[in-house]
Design a protein around this motif. Structure first.
Motif, PDB file in Angstrom:
ATOM      1  N   ASN A   1      -6.081  -1.739  -6.112  1.00 55.70           N
ATOM      2  CA  ASN A   1      -4.988  -1.148  -5.340  1.00 55.70           C
ATOM      3  C   ASN A   1      -5.044  -1.512  -3.855  1.00 55.70           C
TER       4      ASN A   1
ATOM      5  N   GLN B   1      -5.135  -9.845  -3.439  1.00 50.34           N
ATOM      6  CA  GLN B   1      -5.289  -8.616  -4.213  1.00 50.34           C
ATOM      7  C   GLN B   1      -6.079  -8.928  -5.486  1.00 50.34           C
TER       8      GLN B   1
ATOM      9  N   THR C   1       0.816  -1.220   0.000  1.00 49.88           N
ATOM     10  CA  THR C   1       0.000   0.000   0.000  1.00 49.88           C
ATOM     11  C   THR C   1       0.850   1.271   0.000  1.00 49.88           C
TER      12      THR C   1
ATOM     13  N   SER D   1       5.891  -4.360  -4.871  1.00 46.88           N
ATOM     14  CA  SER D   1       4.696  -4.825  -5.583  1.00 46.88           C
ATOM     15  C   SER D   1       4.225  -6.130  -4.962  1.00 46.88           C
TER      16      SER D   1
END
Length: 455
Positions: A258, A274, A209, A214
């Motif tokens: 995101n 994610q 975040t 990544s």
């Protein structure tokens, strides 16, 4: 039918004249149309790509690849054309699942995505797209073959006559089979270990975040899911039913690519997830899995528990079946008296190579009715550490199949022979009514079905 055939011939002649005359060089190989089946072409580049894949996989080629592979592609086209007429379809989810499984396997064998790309001379997205088409075609062919042979069902009389006509050297040899009961116990994980895992996952979330790392890079480096780690944690497009309920509930709540999910606990361990992309009821996710490690002390404590259970079974204070019902943590066997089941047959009889390796090693030296000492093993589904005791309920020594003792095996063999006849007759009939043209020089091979060049 004849008009259709002549139209196809005219179309194909024009196509071959245009394309072959304008052959272009691709990867140092002159691409060309080498077969035409109906109004569909088979390219040399397709054959080369399949040959390269088979070599990479170490697949046995029973014949010259330049005869074997085009013929297999031609047969596939016959089935696909029939599947269109029979309204045979496969779902995108099925295709995606197969592609991802195959891609994961290849990446593991190659050692990394980069090495696979180097060998295949294509990027991962290009490989994935190519394999989608291949996998979809293969699955359609399988479904069409299943459709053509779905009415095959043998009567006891047919099975008996089939068995009586079998030459002695064709009677199948049945390897040793066993029936095994199991009581498995997963050690209790300490709260300290669980807290440590959750702290690591919170750290990963913070790094994602904040933009420091990544998600995919962290998955490659730290995820303990062998199937997706090399792919950056990517799972491929799937519906809710493809995941265990806890994972599915958390994953399909995600709407922002995101964001990272809260920590999710499943039977496999602890995850963060994610979202990559949604497509209707299906979605593609990444995840990082961390599995709690069991300490030697925790394993020892579980062995002591099962050793006491074993002694109670030996002294008839409790039956093995009761122990499986009330003590075992194995959900697959708890309510079936602890009996392990063969995935091949759905019965309790299993060949030794079907058993988990740890179980097979113990069973090899056991007598029927004996209960083993506790031993360590991995849960076959989740790969988590556990301790188990087993009972050898029955052993069927290796032997030549007999009609009465191995009826199901003989029946399966007979029905498979009937299915093979139906498939072979289908191919030979379609050969007669389908326009086929083979480029000079490519018809010299020994084909399994010689009818390709008879027209």
């Amino acid at each position: 039918m004849k008009n259709l055939k002549y139209r196809a011939m005219a179309f194909v002649a024009t196509l071959m004249t245009a394309v072959v005359g304008m052959a272009q060089e691709v990867d140092n190989v002159i691409d060309e149309i080498i077969w035409v089946v109906g109004d569909e072409a088979i390219l040399r580049s397709e054959v080369e790509a399949e040959r390269k894949r088979m070599l990479y996989q170490g697949e046995k080629m029973d014949g010259d690849p330049y005869g074997l592979i085009p013929e297999q592609m031609a047969i596939q086209k016959l089935f696909i054309n029939q599947a269109i007429l029979d309204s045979i379809e496969v779902s995108d989810e099925q295709v995606e699942q197969q592609v991802e499984q195959q891609l994961n396997l290849y990446i593991q064998q190659a050692g990394s995505k980069e090495k696979l790309e180097e060998y295949m001379e294509k990027t991962i997205p290009q490989i994935r797209q190519e394999w989608r088409t291949q996998s979809k075609n293969q699955m359609i062919v399988m479904e069409e073959q299943r459709f053509l042979t779905e009415d095959v069902a043998a009567t006891p009389s047919e099975v008996r006559h089939f068995y009586e006509r079998l030459p002695q050297d064709s009677i199948p040899y049945i390897a040793t089979q066993v029936e095994v009961q199991i009581v498995a116990l997963q050690p209790k994980i300490s709260q300290q270990t669980i807290d440590g895992i959750k702290n690591r996952l919170r750290d990963f979330t913070q790094r994602v975040t904040s933009g420091e790392s990544s998600f995919s890079m962290l998955a490659v480096m730290y995820s303990e899911d062998p199937g997706s780690a090399a792919l950056g944690g990517e799972l491929g497009f799937k519906g809710r039913g493809a995941f265990v309920p806890e994972f599915s509930a958390a994953a399909f709540q995600l709407t922002d690519p995101n964001k990272v999910s809260k920590i999710v606990e499943t039977e496999f361990g602890y995850h963060i997830i994610q979202l990559i992309e949604r497509r209707g009821d299906r979605a593609n996710f990444r995840h990082i899995l961390l599995t709690p490690k069991v300490s030697a002390k925790e394993l020892s404590e579980s062995r002591n528990v099962l050793d006491s259970v074993r002694m109670d079974i030996d002294s008839a204070k409790i039956s093995f079946e009761e122990a499986a019902r009330w003590i075992s943590s194995d959900k697959n066997t708890r309510y079936s008296q602890g009996l392990m089941t063969s995935e091949r047959t759905g019965t309790a009889r299993q060949f030794m190579d079907e058993l988990p390796a740890e179980v097979a090693r113990v069973v090899a030296n056991m007598k029927v009715g004996e209960v083993s000492m506790p031993f360590n093993m991995k849960d076959p589904k989740t790969n988590r550490d556990q301790v188990a005791i087993i009972k050898l309920k029955n052993r069927i020594e290796a032997h030549k199949a007999t009609y009465y003792d191995d009826y199901q095996t003989i029946k399966d063999l007979y029905e498979e022979s009937q299915r093979e006849k139906i498939i072979e007759n289908f191919i030979r009939e379609k050969q007669k009514e389908t326009y086929v043209r083979i480029k000079p020089g490519w018809e010299k091979y020994d084909f399994k079905y010689p009818g390709w060049t008879s027209k």
